[in-house]
Design an enzyme around this catalytic site. Sequence first.
Site, PDB file in Angstrom:
ATOM      1  N   ILE A 488       0.827  -1.203   0.000  1.00 43.80           N
ATOM      2  CA  ILE A 488       0.000   0.000   0.000  1.00 43.80           C
ATOM      3  C   ILE A 488       0.856   1.246   0.000  1.00 43.80           C
ATOM      4  O   ILE A 488       0.345   2.356   0.053  1.00 43.80           O
ATOM      5  CB  ILE A 488      -0.964   0.024   1.210  1.00 43.80           C
ATOM      6  CG1 ILE A 488      -0.198  -0.257   2.499  1.00 43.80           C
ATOM      7  CG2 ILE A 488      -2.081  -0.979   1.009  1.00 43.80           C
ATOM      8  CD1 ILE A 488      -1.038  -0.115   3.736  1.00 43.80           C
ATOM      9  N   GLY A 489       2.154   1.098  -0.063  1.00 47.60           N
ATOM     10  CA  GLY A 489       3.002   2.282  -0.088  1.00 47.60           C
ATOM     11  C   GLY A 489       4.422   1.888  -0.352  1.00 47.60           C
ATOM     12  O   GLY A 489       4.829   0.749  -0.118  1.00 47.60           O
ATOM     13  N   GLY A 491       8.566   3.716  -0.370  1.00 46.31           N
ATOM     14  CA  GLY A 491       9.374   4.904  -0.129  1.00 46.31           C
ATOM     15  C   GLY A 491      10.830   4.536  -0.095  1.00 46.31           C
ATOM     16  O   GLY A 491      11.200   3.395  -0.410  1.00 46.31           O
ATOM     17  N   PHE A 493      12.716   3.882   2.233  1.00 46.46           N
ATOM     18  CA  PHE A 493      13.063   2.857   3.217  1.00 46.46           C
ATOM     19  C   PHE A 493      12.640   1.472   2.777  1.00 46.46           C
ATOM     20  O   PHE A 493      13.069   0.484   3.344  1.00 46.46           O
ATOM     21  CB  PHE A 493      12.347   3.170   4.529  1.00 46.46           C
ATOM     22  CG  PHE A 493      10.872   3.328   4.304  1.00 46.46           C
ATOM     23  CD1 PHE A 493      10.354   4.578   4.022  1.00 46.46           C
ATOM     24  CD2 PHE A 493      10.029   2.238   4.301  1.00 46.46           C
ATOM     25  CE1 PHE A 493       9.008   4.719   3.754  1.00 46.46           C
ATOM     26  CE2 PHE A 493       8.683   2.386   4.031  1.00 46.46           C
ATOM     27  CZ  PHE A 493       8.180   3.632   3.756  1.00 46.46           C
ATOM     28  N   GLY A 494      11.723   1.355   1.834  1.00 46.56           N
ATOM     29  CA  GLY A 494      11.179   0.056   1.457  1.00 46.56           C
ATOM     30  C   GLY A 494       9.689   0.150   1.232  1.00 46.56           C
ATOM     31  O   GLY A 494       9.194   1.195   0.806  1.00 46.56           O
ATOM     32  N   VAL A 496       5.452  -0.635   2.279  1.00 45.90           N
ATOM     33  CA  VAL A 496       4.460  -0.809   3.336  1.00 45.90           C
ATOM     34  C   VAL A 496       3.371  -1.737   2.816  1.00 45.90           C
ATOM     35  O   VAL A 496       2.874  -1.551   1.700  1.00 45.90           O
ATOM     36  CB  VAL A 496       3.834   0.542   3.751  1.00 45.90           C
ATOM     37  CG1 VAL A 496       2.817   0.326   4.864  1.00 45.90           C
ATOM     38  CG2 VAL A 496       4.902   1.510   4.205  1.00 45.90           C
ATOM     39  N   LYS A 510       5.650  -2.159   7.768  1.00 42.69           N
ATOM     40  CA  LYS A 510       6.676  -1.404   7.039  1.00 42.69           C
ATOM     41  C   LYS A 510       7.943  -2.244   7.023  1.00 42.69           C
ATOM     42  O   LYS A 510       8.480  -2.591   8.076  1.00 42.69           O
ATOM     43  CB  LYS A 510       6.906  -0.075   7.756  1.00 42.69           C
ATOM     44  CG  LYS A 510       7.872   0.849   7.045  1.00 42.69           C
ATOM     45  CD  LYS A 510       7.713   2.260   7.559  1.00 42.69           C
ATOM     46  CE  LYS A 510       8.923   2.682   8.377  1.00 42.69           C
ATOM     47  NZ  LYS A 510       8.837   4.074   8.824  1.00 42.69           N
ATOM     48  N   ASP A 606      10.352  15.331  11.058  1.00 42.02           N
ATOM     49  CA  ASP A 606       9.893  15.045   9.698  1.00 42.02           C
ATOM     50  C   ASP A 606       8.381  15.226   9.595  1.00 42.02           C
ATOM     51  O   ASP A 606       7.664  14.350   9.130  1.00 42.02           O
ATOM     52  CB  ASP A 606      10.312  13.628   9.296  1.00 42.02           C
ATOM     53  CG  ASP A 606      10.417  13.465   7.784  1.00 42.02           C
ATOM     54  OD1 ASP A 606      10.327  14.499   7.068  1.00 42.02           O
ATOM     55  OD2 ASP A 606      10.574  12.325   7.324  1.00 42.02           O
TER      56      ASP A 606
END
Length: 815
Positions: A488-489, A491, A493-494, A496, A510, A606
Amino acid sequence: MRASNAKFLIWILCALCLSSSLLSEFTPDDNFLIDCGSSSNNTVGDRLFLSDNNPNGKSLSSTSKVSTSSELDMFSSLFQTAKVFETTFLYNFKIKKQGRHWIRLYFYPFVSGNFSLSLAKFSVSAQNITLLKEFQIKSGSIIKEYSLNLTSSNLVLTFTPIVNSFAFINALEVVSVPDELIPLTVTGVEKVQNSLGNRALETVARVNMGNQTVLPDNDTLSRLWVADGPFLMHNDQVVVGKFVSNLTKVNMTGGLEIKAPRLVYGTATRLGADADTFVNVNVSWSFDVDPGYEYLIRYHFCDIIDLSLGSMIFNVYVNSWKVDHLDLGNVTSNIPGTPHVLDTIASPMDSSKFKISVGPTNFHEFSTAILNGVEIMKISDSRRSLDEPSFGLDSKKGSNVKVGLIAGLVAGLVVLAILATLVIVLSRRRRRSALVRHLKEEENLGVNGRECNYTVGSVAFLNSKFGYRYSLAAIQEATDNFSESLAIGVGGFGKVYKGMLRDNTEVAVKRGTSKSMQGLAEFQTEIEMLSQFRHRHLVSLIGYCDEQNEMIIIYEYMEKGTLKDHLYGSELPSLSWKQRLDICVGSARGLHYLHTGSTKAIIHRDVKTANILLDQNYMAKVADFGLSKIGPEFDKTHVSTAVKGSFGYLDPEYLTTQQLTEKSDVYSFGVVMFEVLCGRPVIDPSLPREKVNLIEWVMRRKDKDQLEAIVDARIIEQIKLESLKKYVETAEKCLAECGMDRPTMGNVLWNLECALQLQGDEKSRHGKESSSQADLSNHWEASVSTTQFSTGSAVDIASMSMSKVFAQMVRDDMR
Ligand SMILES: *[C@@H]1O[C@H](CO)[C@@H](O)[C@H](O)[C@H]1NC(C)=O
Ligand SMILES: *[C@@H]1O[C@H](CO)[C@@H](O)[C@H](O)[C@H]1NC(C)=O
Ligand SMILES: *[C@@H]1O[C@H](CO)[C@@H](O)[C@H](O)[C@H]1NC(C)=O
Ligand SMILES: *[C@@H]1O[C@H](CO)[C@@H](O)[C@H](O)[C@H]1NC(C)=O
Ligand SMILES: *[C@@H]1O[C@H](CO)[C@@H](O)[C@H](O)[C@H]1NC(C)=O
Ligand SMILES: *[C@@H]1O[C@H](CO)[C@@H](O)[C@H](O)[C@H]1NC(C)=O
Ligand SMILES: *[C@@H]1O[C@H](CO)[C@@H](O)[C@H](O)[C@H]1NC(C)=O
Ligand SMILES: *[C@@H]1O[C@H](CO)[C@@H](O)[C@H](O)[C@H]1NC(C)=O
Ligand SMILES: *[C@@H]1O[C@H](CO)[C@@H](O)[C@H](O)[C@H]1NC(C)=O
Ligand SMILES: *[C@@H]1O[C@H](CO)[C@@H](O)[C@H](O)[C@H]1NC(C)=O
C-alpha cells in the site's frame, strides 16, 4: 490491688464511652479512647479521648511545644501528655463483643524537665501476641495500628520495659472493627488460601492515591490515609502518573464505605499524563517492609475518569508478581464509579521493599490503569509475633540469635532452635522456588495469551522495553508472504504492506530493505520512540521484527491513508474545511504531546502531510518517528552535521545553525497548515515560477491581503472569514524566520481550536459534509489498494528524501 483498681477505672471509662455514639455510619460496640497521662478529657476531631486518671504509673506533660508531621497534627493535644511505667504494667479492657478490634498506640517521645521519653525501651503485647519488641522511639511521632481477633471477654495490653529502662504511652484506642473488613481467608501466591481469622495484623501503610491525605474524621473507621506522593516512583523518560479526582462520580450504594471512605475512592493516580495518552510503563509505588513476614495487600479501585477512548483493563502487581489481570468495567458490572477491592497475600522474600504497580496488559490495546488506594498489613507469624528479628533470610541477624542462644541456653534448646530455623529456611526456599515456577508459568501465559494461535517457532516474545517482537514467519503469514497485491506504499526505506494478524487485527507492515536510506539507527529510534508512549494522535506500534537482518515495523492500520493523498494528487474526494481543521487540531495535539509529554522534549523532525495518517473516522495521527530526537539538550552539546528532514518543510534556521529545537517541528507544521489550506504540494515544479514554492507564493499573496486567492477552490465557499484569518495568522507565525518568534505547539493547538470555534457548527454545511463523507467512504472501498502510506507519486517531490530531491532539482535545472 493496683491492677484491679485500674481495671475498675477503665471499666467506668468504657461504660461512659459507649453511651455516646460518636460515629454515624459505623458504631463500634467497644470504643475505648484514652488520653494517657491527661487529667482532662480531650476532643480530637469528632472523637472524645477520656482522661486517664489511673493512679498507677507516672503522668507527664511535655514542657515544650509538640511538633508532629502534618498528617498527625490533629493529634498534637494527645501527644502533650504521657503515662510512664518503670515496671510491667497491664491495661485491662472488658470486651463487649468478640471479634476483630483495632489497637492503636500513640507515641511521641517528648522532654519533660530533665526527663526524656526518647530513652524509653520496652515491649508491648496483647493476647500473647508481641506487638512491639524492645521498641524505642528517638524522635518524631507515630501511631501504631494493629487489628486482633479478640476471642475472650477480656483484653490485656502489657507494657514491659527492658531492665533499667521504662515504658511510656501517650494515648491508646481499643475499638471494634466491623466483621466484613478483614475476610477470613485470602488467596495469595499460587492460589493458596490463607486463613486470617486468628492472625493479628499490623498496618504498615495505608495510602490514598491522588496525593490527598484523608484524616480519621473523614473515615467512618477513623483510619488515617496518607498521600501517595512520597511513595510514587519516578521515571525520567515519560510522565507516568497523574493525580485525578472526582468525588461526585463515586457510587457507594454497594456499601463499601467500610472498606474505604468516598474520599479515598474519589481520588486516584492514573497511568498516563492525560486522557489521550497511553504509556507503556507501570505506575509504581515503593514501600519499606520487614522481610520474613507475609503481608495482606489490599488494592482499592474506582474508575473516576471519563475515558474518551480505550478501557480500564490493566495488570496489578506486587514486585514482579502479577496479582491480577483486572477488567475494572467487568468486575463492577459496568456501573460507573463503583469501587472494587482486591486482596492478596505476598511476602517480599529477601527484599525489604514492596513495589506496588499497575500497568498495561497489552500495549497493543488502548487501555489505561488506575489505583485509588492501597493498604499493606503485616500478618503475625507462627510465633504469634509482629515484631521479631527475622530468622533465616538475614544471615547476620540469624547468627546473632544463634550466638545468644548458645551463650544462654542448654544444648537441647539450641538443637531445637537450629532445627526450627532450618525448617523455616527450607520452607521459605520451597515456597520461593514454587513462586519462581509460578512466575515462569505466568510469563508463558502472557505470551501465549496474545499469540497462542501461532505454531511453535513463530511465537511473539514479550520484551518489556520494546513491546512485541514478532517472528518473521508470523509476519509472512500476515502479509501473504509480502504479496505485491497487499503493498500500500513505497518509499526510500522500502515498502508498506497491509496485513492481517491471526487475531484479525488489520495492520500496516513497514519493511525496511537492507540498502535503505532509513538505516538501522532509524529503525531502532522509531521502535524506541513508539514503544515508550501511546497517544490518541500518534500512530501506534504493534510490534516489530529484527529476525534475519529484517527491519520490519508493524503499526496499527490507518484506513484512510495519508493526509497528503486527501489534499491533492489522488482521486479521493476533497476534505471539507471542518475536517481539515479537525485533522490539524489532532496532529497539533500529537506533536504537542511529543514536545511536552516527557521530561525531555521529543522532536519529530519530519513533520509533513505524508506523515499524518487518518483512521476510518478521519482522526489524524502523526507517524514516522525514524528521525525523531530527544532534544534540545541532546543537540546543544552535539551539533549534528547531517541535516535531516523533508525538502520544503525544513526550518531555515535549523538549516543554517544546525541547532535542533521543537520550533523546527513548529515551522514544518506551519508548512503543513498552508498545504492543507491550499490543497497543493509544497513544491510543485509544474506551476509557473512564482508559484513553485508554496510558502513563497503564500507569503506574497498574504502581504497583498489576497487571502482568498490562495485557498483551495474546493473549500473556499465553506470557510468563514474570521476562521480563515485566525488560521492563516497562526500558520504564518509558525513560519517566522527565527525559532524564538514561533509559537509553541500548545499555542498553535489553542489557536486552531479557536479557528474551529469561529467556523461554528452550522447544520446547513453539515448536510453537505456528510454526503461528501459518504461519497468518500464509498470511494474508499474501491481505492484501498491505491492509497499510499508514504512517499508516492513521482510528481511529489515534497515527500522525498533530501538527497533525492536535490538530484531531482539538479536534473530539472539542467533540462
Ligand atoms: C470526661 O468525660 C466524661 C464523659 O463525658 C465525663 O463523665 C467526665 O467527667 C469527664 N472528665 C473530665 C475530667 O472532664
Ligand atoms: C530531675 O530533676 C529532679 C528535680 O527537678 C531531680 O530530683 C532528679 O534527680 C533529676 N533526675 C535526673 C535523672 O537528673
Ligand atoms: C496466653 O498465654 C498463657 C500462657 O501461655 C495462657 O494461659 C493464656 O490463656 C494465653 N492467653 C490468650 C488470650 O491466648
Ligand atoms: C475470630 O476467631 C474466631 C475463632 O477462631 C472465628 O470463629 C471468627 O470467625 C474470627 N473472626 C474474625 C473476624 O476473623
Ligand atoms: C473532612 O472532615 C472535616 C472535619 O470533620 C470536615 O470539615 C470536612 O468537610 C471533611 N471533608 C470532606 C471532603 O468531607
Ligand atoms: C504531593 O503533595 C505534596 C503536598 O501537597 C507536595 O509537596 C508534593 O510535591 C506532591 N507530590 C507530587 C509527586 O506531586
Ligand atoms: C465527575 O463525575 C460526574 C458524574 O459522572 C460528571 O458529571 C462530572 O463531569 C465529573 N467531573 C469532572 C470534573 O470530570
Ligand atoms: C449506583 O450503584 C447501584 C448498584 O450498586 C445502581 O443500582 C445505581 O444505579 C448506581 N447509581 C448511579 C447513579 O449510577
Ligand atoms: C510492569 O511490571 C511488571 C512486574 O515487574 C513487569 O513484568 C512488566 O514488564 C512491567 N510493564 C511495563 C510496561 O514495564
Ligand atoms: C465479565 O466477563 C465475563 C467473562 O468474560 C462475562 O461472561 C461477563 O458477562 C462480563 N460481565 C460484564 C458485566 O461485562
